[in-house]
Every structure is written in structure tokens, then in C-alpha cells.
Design an enzyme around this catalytic site. Structure first.
Site, PDB file in Angstrom:
ATOM      1  N   GLU A 121     -42.400 -30.289  19.472  1.00  0.00           N
ATOM      2  CA  GLU A 121     -43.454 -29.045  19.940  1.00  0.00           C
ATOM      3  C   GLU A 121     -44.360 -29.580  19.408  1.00  0.00           C
ATOM      4  O   GLU A 121     -45.435 -28.061  19.916  1.00  0.00           O
ATOM      5  CB  GLU A 121     -42.495 -27.959  20.464  1.00  0.00           C
ATOM      6  CG  GLU A 121     -41.844 -27.468  21.158  1.00  0.00           C
ATOM      7  CD  GLU A 121     -42.027 -28.286  22.672  1.00  0.00           C
ATOM      8  OE1 GLU A 121     -42.577 -27.324  23.649  1.00  0.00           O
ATOM      9  OE2 GLU A 121     -41.793 -29.014  23.561  1.00  0.00           O
ATOM     10  N   HIS A 124     -51.395 -20.024  -1.556  1.00  0.00           N
ATOM     11  CA  HIS A 124     -51.816 -18.591  -1.662  1.00  0.00           C
ATOM     12  C   HIS A 124     -50.949 -18.583   0.386  1.00  0.00           C
ATOM     13  O   HIS A 124     -50.362 -17.700   0.152  1.00  0.00           O
ATOM     14  CB  HIS A 124     -53.164 -18.377  -1.020  1.00  0.00           C
ATOM     15  CG  HIS A 124     -53.095 -17.225  -1.087  1.00  0.00           C
ATOM     16  ND1 HIS A 124     -54.848 -15.953  -1.568  1.00  0.00           N
ATOM     17  CD2 HIS A 124     -52.452 -16.048  -0.265  1.00  0.00           C
ATOM     18  CE1 HIS A 124     -54.229 -15.545  -0.352  1.00  0.00           C
ATOM     19  NE2 HIS A 124     -53.730 -14.753   0.020  1.00  0.00           N
ATOM     20  N   GLU A 167     -59.432  -9.535   2.617  1.00  0.00           N
ATOM     21  CA  GLU A 167     -60.273 -10.715   3.608  1.00  0.00           C
ATOM     22  C   GLU A 167     -60.852 -10.013   4.847  1.00  0.00           C
ATOM     23  O   GLU A 167     -61.532 -11.162   5.644  1.00  0.00           O
ATOM     24  CB  GLU A 167     -57.761 -11.185   4.156  1.00  0.00           C
ATOM     25  CG  GLU A 167     -57.411 -12.069   2.974  1.00  0.00           C
ATOM     26  CD  GLU A 167     -58.461 -13.013   2.111  1.00  0.00           C
ATOM     27  OE1 GLU A 167     -59.329 -13.047   1.610  1.00  0.00           O
ATOM     28  OE2 GLU A 167     -57.215 -12.516   0.831  1.00  0.00           O
ATOM     29  N   HIS A 182     -52.861 -12.948   9.301  1.00  0.00           N
ATOM     30  CA  HIS A 182     -53.033 -14.087   7.403  1.00  0.00           C
ATOM     31  C   HIS A 182     -51.480 -13.763   7.340  1.00  0.00           C
ATOM     32  O   HIS A 182     -51.562 -12.264   7.146  1.00  0.00           O
ATOM     33  CB  HIS A 182     -54.187 -14.205   6.850  1.00  0.00           C
ATOM     34  CG  HIS A 182     -53.962 -13.763   5.394  1.00  0.00           C
ATOM     35  ND1 HIS A 182     -53.607 -15.235   4.852  1.00  0.00           N
ATOM     36  CD2 HIS A 182     -53.491 -13.898   3.926  1.00  0.00           C
ATOM     37  CE1 HIS A 182     -53.579 -15.154   3.869  1.00  0.00           C
ATOM     38  NE2 HIS A 182     -53.425 -14.209   3.211  1.00  0.00           N
ATOM     39  N   HIS A 220     -48.092 -15.036   4.063  1.00  0.00           N
ATOM     40  CA  HIS A 220     -47.688 -15.263   3.231  1.00  0.00           C
ATOM     41  C   HIS A 220     -46.007 -16.213   4.011  1.00  0.00           C
ATOM     42  O   HIS A 220     -45.151 -15.658   2.872  1.00  0.00           O
ATOM     43  CB  HIS A 220     -47.822 -14.493   1.889  1.00  0.00           C
ATOM     44  CG  HIS A 220     -48.831 -13.840   1.417  1.00  0.00           C
ATOM     45  ND1 HIS A 220     -48.966 -12.700   0.381  1.00  0.00           N
ATOM     46  CD2 HIS A 220     -49.690 -14.143   1.594  1.00  0.00           C
ATOM     47  CE1 HIS A 220     -50.283 -12.423  -0.052  1.00  0.00           C
ATOM     48  NE2 HIS A 220     -50.330 -13.437   1.170  1.00  0.00           N
TER      49      HIS A 220
HETATM   50  P1  13P Z   1     -55.350  -7.304   1.634  1.00  0.00           P
HETATM   51  O1  13P Z   1     -53.792  -6.406   0.673  1.00  0.00           O
HETATM   52  O2  13P Z   1     -56.665  -6.575   1.275  1.00  0.00           O
HETATM   53  O3  13P Z   1     -54.998  -7.099   3.010  1.00  0.00           O
HETATM   54  O4  13P Z   1     -54.779  -8.311   0.721  1.00  0.00           O
HETATM   55  C1  13P Z   1     -53.179  -8.926   0.542  1.00  0.00           C
HETATM   56  C2  13P Z   1     -53.435 -10.316   0.696  1.00  0.00           C
HETATM   57  O5  13P Z   1     -52.665 -10.927   1.376  1.00  0.00           O
HETATM   58  C3  13P Z   1     -54.745 -11.508   0.009  1.00  0.00           C
HETATM   59  O6  13P Z   1     -55.164 -12.766   0.878  1.00  0.00           O
HETATM   60 ZN    ZN Z   2     -52.888 -13.366   1.372  1.00  0.00          ZN
END
Ligand code: 13P
Ligand code: ZN
Length: 279
Positions: free
Chosen positions: A166, A207, A113, A136, A138
Site C-alpha cells: 500500500e 530528528h 517550528e 511533525h 518523533h
Molecule cells: P516545540 O515544543 O517548540 O514544538 O518543539 C518540539 C519539536 O519537536 C521541535 O522539533
Molecule cells: Zn521535532
């Protein structure tokens, strides 16, 4: 390497893993380094490393240094072996290439990313030169909501805001939504940095989520707040498709002077019967 920055970067990776937001290699983290942080480790940097294509252009980040997780690397492992899992990269003179000047000692490349991280960091620098972190992950509850709520910034924001008083104070500009698309490229990076021009959070449907901040605590805290509100919303939705009572638009407006924030008014639309969506 044992610097304050390395410790702070590592702490976020461990905290995020402990939350369950980083299965396998899921998620990535980047930080735009201060000049003095680069100087502190200057002797350790390989300034002759090979130049590689970023896959997009970030002219406002020319000659700057970034700490970021490697592609395919596990957040779980950052605290165990920093130099195997994390890289410091330098962007070239015109913002189209990078070199790995430190880290990833067993090979590899920065997160897939990379275009989204660098384009977001560029937009954030233009917004406020002290915005330095893009994170980022998940997180399960927020991802679950992307199957239940429309891909609509106002509706997503309003539903999350209502879950904890909040929330509107922590992210008064709301949450941006990105419809499902292939990750890792320039197209999703462009969509995400459109959001980051004004907001601090972007949800990638089916995602994960991106959050930014001046420092690691701010980015992590923002992620944590959104994900916790998402968990509450899922609990509410799993019991009923309508709320008996909730925070009203008037209530949100009363928060503004008390907390010295200006909320995105477009999220304070009229709704019917405590149900999701506009009237
Ligand atoms: P990377 O291991 O390349 O950082 O990818 C993980 C990910 O969450 C892709 O969106
Ligand atoms: Zn990801």
C-alpha cells in the site's frame, strides 16, 4: 471551546501520543483554518493582541488564521487543557508577523517550528487550496533508519515502498530527506518546503518526520503508514543485510494502472542481490 475542529485537532494529538511519537514536548501540529471555522469562534478572538516576528515570510498566507501547538507543550496534555497548550494565530497583512488571538492562556508562543509549519502550509496551499494540515513527530523506527540508510530521497523511498504494497499508493511521490541540521529556524524550513512542493512526507535525519494532508486523518494516516513500514524494514535489516525476495520495479509499475497513481520513476532504479542502494 468545543467545535468539530477542536475535537479533530485534539484527537490527532492524543492518537500521536498513544503511538509513542511525542515524548515530552516532541512534535507539533498546525492547521490552516477555513473562513467559516474562524467565524464560528470570532467572538472569542483577541484581534488586538501584540504582533510578533515569524522569522520568515509567508505572503500567500496573509490575514489567515492557524491552529497550532505551543512551544514546549506536551501532546499528552492537549486533551486535558486545550487552551493552555494550543494557540490560534493570525498572520499579518504582509506575511511577516503573527499575533496570538486565542489560547496559550498561561503564556508562551507557538511551536519553535513555526517557520517550517507556515512555509509548508504556504507551499501546500499553492499546490492545492484544500491542503490544510502539517504534522511533525518523533517516531522511533523512522528515526532509527536515518542511521542506517543514506540521506537520499530515492533510496529512502524505495526501501519504505518495498515494505508494504500500500505504501506507493499512499505516497506515490515518495519521501524527501533532509540531512541533519539545527531545527527551529528558516534554513530547515526552506529545505522542508522544497520537498513539500511535490511530496507529502519529509524525514529530518536524526530528528523526526513531517507529513501533510487535507485533513487530520490523512496526515496521521500517512505518518502511521511510513512509520509502520520503517518498523518492518528495521526487523528485516536486523535479521539480514539482503532480502531473499521483494517487490520488483516491474511490480511497482503494475500497481500504477490498478491504483490510478503515477509513481516517481526515479525510485525504481535497478539494484543488486536484494541489497540496499543502486546497482
Ligand atoms: P516545540 O515544543 O517548540 O514544538 O518543539 C518540539 C519539536 O519537536 C521541535 O522539533
Ligand atoms: Zn521535532
Amino acid at each position: 471551546m468545543d467545535t468539530r475542529l477542536v475535537r479533530d485537532f485534539t484527537k490527532l494529538c492524543s492518537d500521536g501520543y498513544a503511538q509513542g511519537w511525542h515524548e515530552r514536548n516532541g512534535g507539533n501540529l498546525s492547521y490552516r483554518m477555513r473562513d467559516e471555522e474562524v467565524e464560528e469562534i470570532r467572538d472569542l478572538l483577541d484581534e488586538n493582541a501584540e504582533w510578533r516576528e515569524i522569522g520568515t515570510e509567508v505572503p500567500d498566507l496573509k490575514n489567515e488564521y492557524f491552529m497550532m501547538t505551543g512551544s514546549g507543550k506536551y501532546f499528552r496534555n492537549v486533551e486535558l487543557d486545550f487552551e493552555d497548550n494550543v494557540a490560534i494565530i493570525r498572520v499579518n497583512e504582509d506575511g511577516t508577523k503573527y499575533q496570538i488571538v486565542f489560547g496559550l492562556v498561561n503564556g508562551g508562543r507557538p511551536t519553535s517550528e513555526l517557520p517550517t509549519h507556515l512555509m509548508n502550509l504556504e507551499v501546500l496551499k499553492q499546490r492545492d487550496p484544500e491542503m490544510r494540515v502539517v504534522y511533525h513527530c518523533h517516531p522511533a523506527n523512522t528515526i532509527a533508519l536515518t542511521f542506517l540508510l543514506p540521506c537520499d530521497d530515492q533510496i529512502f523511498t524505495r526501501e519504505i515502498w518495498e515494505m508494504m504494497t500500500e505504501c506507493p499508493i499512499i505516497f506515490p511521490k515518495g519521501i524527501g530527506t533532509v540531512e541533519w541540521m539545527v531545527p527551529g529556524g528558516r534554513e530547515i524550513a526552506v529545505k522542508t518546503c522544497e520537498i513539500m512542493k511535490t511530496k507529502d512526507v519529509a524525514v529530518w535525519f536524526h530528528h523526526g518526520m513531517f507529513a501533510c494532508g487535507h485533513d487530520f486523518d490523512e496526515a496521521f494516516g500517512l505518518m502511521h503508514a511510513v512509520e509502520k513500514a520503517a518498523e518492518i524494514l528495521l526487523k528485516v535489516m536486523s535479521v539480514s543485510d539482503r532480502k531473499l525476495q521483494t517487490i520488483t520495479p516491474e511490480g511497482f509499475r503494475e500497481i500504477e494502472p490498478a491504483s490510478n497513481v503515477k509513481l516517481d520513476e526515479s525510485c525504481l532504479y535497478e539494484r543488486v542481490d536484494g541489497r540496499i542502494g543502486r546497482k
